[in-house]
Design a protein around this motif. Structure first.
Motif, PDB file in Angstrom:
ATOM      1  N   ASP A   1     -11.551  -4.368  -6.837  1.00 15.89           N
ATOM      2  CA  ASP A   1     -11.255  -2.935  -6.754  1.00 15.89           C
ATOM      3  C   ASP A   1     -10.031  -2.597  -7.602  1.00 15.89           C
ATOM      4  OD1 ASP A   1     -10.833  -0.293  -6.039  1.00 15.89           O
ATOM      5  OD2 ASP A   1     -11.256  -0.624  -3.921  1.00 15.89           O
ATOM      6  N   ARG A  28       0.677  -3.131  -3.943  1.00 13.79           N
ATOM      7  CA  ARG A  28      -0.059  -3.354  -5.187  1.00 13.79           C
ATOM      8  C   ARG A  28      -0.700  -2.069  -5.720  1.00 13.79           C
ATOM      9  NH1 ARG A  28      -1.069  -7.460  -1.693  1.00 13.79           N
ATOM     10  NH2 ARG A  28      -0.377  -9.540  -2.305  1.00 13.79           N
ATOM     11  N   ALA A  70      -5.157  -4.058  -3.667  1.00 16.03           N
ATOM     12  CA  ALA A  70      -5.400  -5.120  -2.686  1.00 16.03           C
ATOM     13  C   ALA A  70      -4.407  -5.023  -1.537  1.00 16.03           C
ATOM     14  CB  ALA A  70      -5.299  -6.486  -3.357  1.00 16.03           C
ATOM     15  N   GLY A  71      -4.913  -5.100  -0.329  1.00 10.64           N
ATOM     16  CA  GLY A  71      -4.074  -5.076   0.858  1.00 10.64           C
ATOM     17  C   GLY A  71      -3.820  -3.699   1.427  1.00 10.64           C
ATOM     18  N   SER A  84     -12.605 -13.204   4.837  1.00 15.34           N
ATOM     19  CA  SER A  84     -11.456 -13.158   3.933  1.00 15.34           C
ATOM     20  C   SER A  84     -10.514 -14.313   4.214  1.00 15.34           C
ATOM     21  CB  SER A  84     -10.724 -11.836   4.101  1.00 15.34           C
ATOM     22  OG  SER A  84     -10.301 -11.680   5.435  1.00 15.34           O
ATOM     23  N   THR A 105     -12.666  -9.253   2.831  1.00 12.21           N
ATOM     24  CA  THR A 105     -12.508  -8.977   1.412  1.00 12.21           C
ATOM     25  C   THR A 105     -13.743  -9.532   0.711  1.00 12.21           C
ATOM     26  OG1 THR A 105     -10.100  -9.150   1.553  1.00 12.21           O
ATOM     27  CG2 THR A 105     -11.094  -9.347  -0.641  1.00 12.21           C
ATOM     28  N   LYS A 145     -12.759  -7.305  -3.819  1.00 14.38           N
ATOM     29  CA  LYS A 145     -11.840  -8.177  -4.554  1.00 14.38           C
ATOM     30  C   LYS A 145     -11.535  -7.638  -5.945  1.00 14.38           C
ATOM     31  CE  LYS A 145      -9.656 -12.217  -4.683  1.00 14.38           C
ATOM     32  NZ  LYS A 145      -8.568 -12.553  -3.724  1.00 14.38           N
ATOM     33  N   GLU A 165     -12.290  -4.569   1.940  1.00 17.06           N
ATOM     34  CA  GLU A 165     -11.771  -4.384   0.588  1.00 17.06           C
ATOM     35  C   GLU A 165     -12.648  -5.126  -0.409  1.00 17.06           C
ATOM     36  OE1 GLU A 165      -7.693  -5.539   0.276  1.00 17.06           O
ATOM     37  OE2 GLU A 165      -6.976  -4.039   1.715  1.00 17.06           O
TER      38      GLU A 165
END
Length: 389
Positions: free
Chosen positions: A315, A180, A320-321, A389, A342, A313, A311
């Motif tokens: 950002d 992503r 993401a990931g 998360s 997250t 949410k 992380e």
């Protein structure tokens, strides 16, 4: 490019460079401005000392009173912002530990004879600092771009047979930028190197210790970062206006926050080129192909280090990931040694400053660092503070 065109370009670069430097001087030298800490009924000042220094980085120690006996190393990113941008994170951690911070030196102040400084050199500096502090009793918290070299340094220590870092928390970093990709990530992956060199770099003008060093200058970095999260700059300016209009006593703090965000530093061009290639184009770390100083970076070598990935949410700078992907690389760690979270309603900068950091992110991080057995669920994610998360 003709000789005349190069002369014109150099003159334009020098003019823009000096204009930006002059605009930042009105705020004074960048400072952490840490407030005194209340401890045992006393209001104690924060002490700042230099523990180690290389031409490109100082390792600063922040402590209160006689110190806490707990060591936490905060790996600030070498990504444009000065380390003062993590002031909120330092202040929060001081309640529980002595905090060691990587204070990267503005490339304009590093003489050319100090040599190049690439991403591999960054890894070796972090590894040296970690070894100096003693890995077995050290918690490392790395932010944004600082996560990639921090993980590499921790992995190299583990592979060397030395004692491993006690705990490693990685927050909002592009450990696997294939996942992503954000707008900034796509630019880093797609921009042709000649275009980058022609339009985004230049030599530090005369009058600075680093005169002649080719850099990615701060005046070009600020608009690039602001484009990745434009609401951040607008919000900081909007928050400061009431204090200016009303003459509120918090006006100095509001201005310092804005100055800290805007106080960009020059970065060595070779560091940027390495980051573009290793992190955003060839993905050498997640592909298991990154060699640093003749040693393959192998996160699978870690056996006892406790790993946390965080992380935001919302950002829009790190996809993401990309940070949670670290767990797939650290195959030598059991589920009891890993956790991830997250944070809802959290953007990139919220991960290390502001109200979201203070009220939601740091409480979860602190709980994980201090009470691992109570914070971990059977699936390895955090359950404390409603942030699982």
């Amino acid at each position: 490019m003709t000789a005349l065109a190069e002369i014109v370009r150099s003159a334009q670069f020098a003019y823009a460079y000096e204009l930006f430097q002059a605009s930042m001087r009105q705020f004074g030298p960048p400072s952490f401005h840490l407030a005194p800490i209340f401890q045992d009924g006393q209001r104690l000042p924060v002490r700042q000392t230099v523990v180690a220094e290389t031409p490109f980085c100082r390792l600063l120690r922040f402590s209160v009173g006689e110190g806490k006996g707990v060591q936490r190393m905060l790996c600030a990113p070498l990504a444009g912002h000065r380390a003062v941008v993590v002031g909120d994170a330092i202040e929060s951690m001081l309640a529980d530990a002595d905090v060691y911070v990587t204070d990267w030196i503005d490339a304009r102040d590093v003489p050319p004879e100090a040599g190049r400084f690439g991403l591999d050199d960054c890894v070796l500096v972090l590894e040296r600092f970690m070894a100096l502090l003693g890995p077995a009793n050290l918690d490392v918290v790395a932010i944004c771009q600082g996560t990639v070299p921090a993980l590499a340094a921790v992995a190299r220590l583990a592979a060397s047979g030395a004692r491993e870092i006690r705990a490693l928390a990685l927050m909002g970093g592009p450990l696997d930028a294939r996942l992503r990709p954000t707008r900034l990530g796509r630019i880093a992956a797609a921009m042709p190197v000649p275009v980058f060199l022609s339009n985004c770099t230049g030599a530090v003008p005369p009058g600075y210790p680093g005169a002649g060093r080719v850099v990615y200058p701060g005046f070009l970095q600020l608009p690039t970062l602001a484009s990745g999260q434009p609401e951040r700059l607008f919000s900081l300016m909007l928050d400061a206006l009431p204090y200016l209009w009303l003459g509120h006593r918090s006006v100095d703090q509001a201005l310092r926050t804005n100055a800290g965000y805007g106080a960009m530093m020059d970065m060595p061009v070779e560091f940027l080129l390495d980051t573009m290639r290793i992190v955003f184009r060839e993905y050498l770390l997640p592909r298991g192909l990154w060699w640093v100083d003749g040693v393959l970076v192998s996160p699978a070598s870690m056996r006892t280090t406790r790993l946390l990935t965080v992380e935001g949410k919302l950002d829009t700078i790190t996809g993401a990931g990309q940070t949670h992907a670290t767990h797939a690389l650290c195959t030598g760690l059991t589920d009891r040694h890993r956790a991830k979270v997250t944070v809802p309603g959290c953007d990139h900068y919220d991960l290390f400053c502001g109200d979201v950091w203070r009220n939601r992110v740091y409480p979860a991080l602190r709980a994980w660092l201090e009470e691992p057995a109570q914070c971990r669920r059977s699936d390895g994610s955090l359950s404390r503070a409603g942030l699982a998360s």
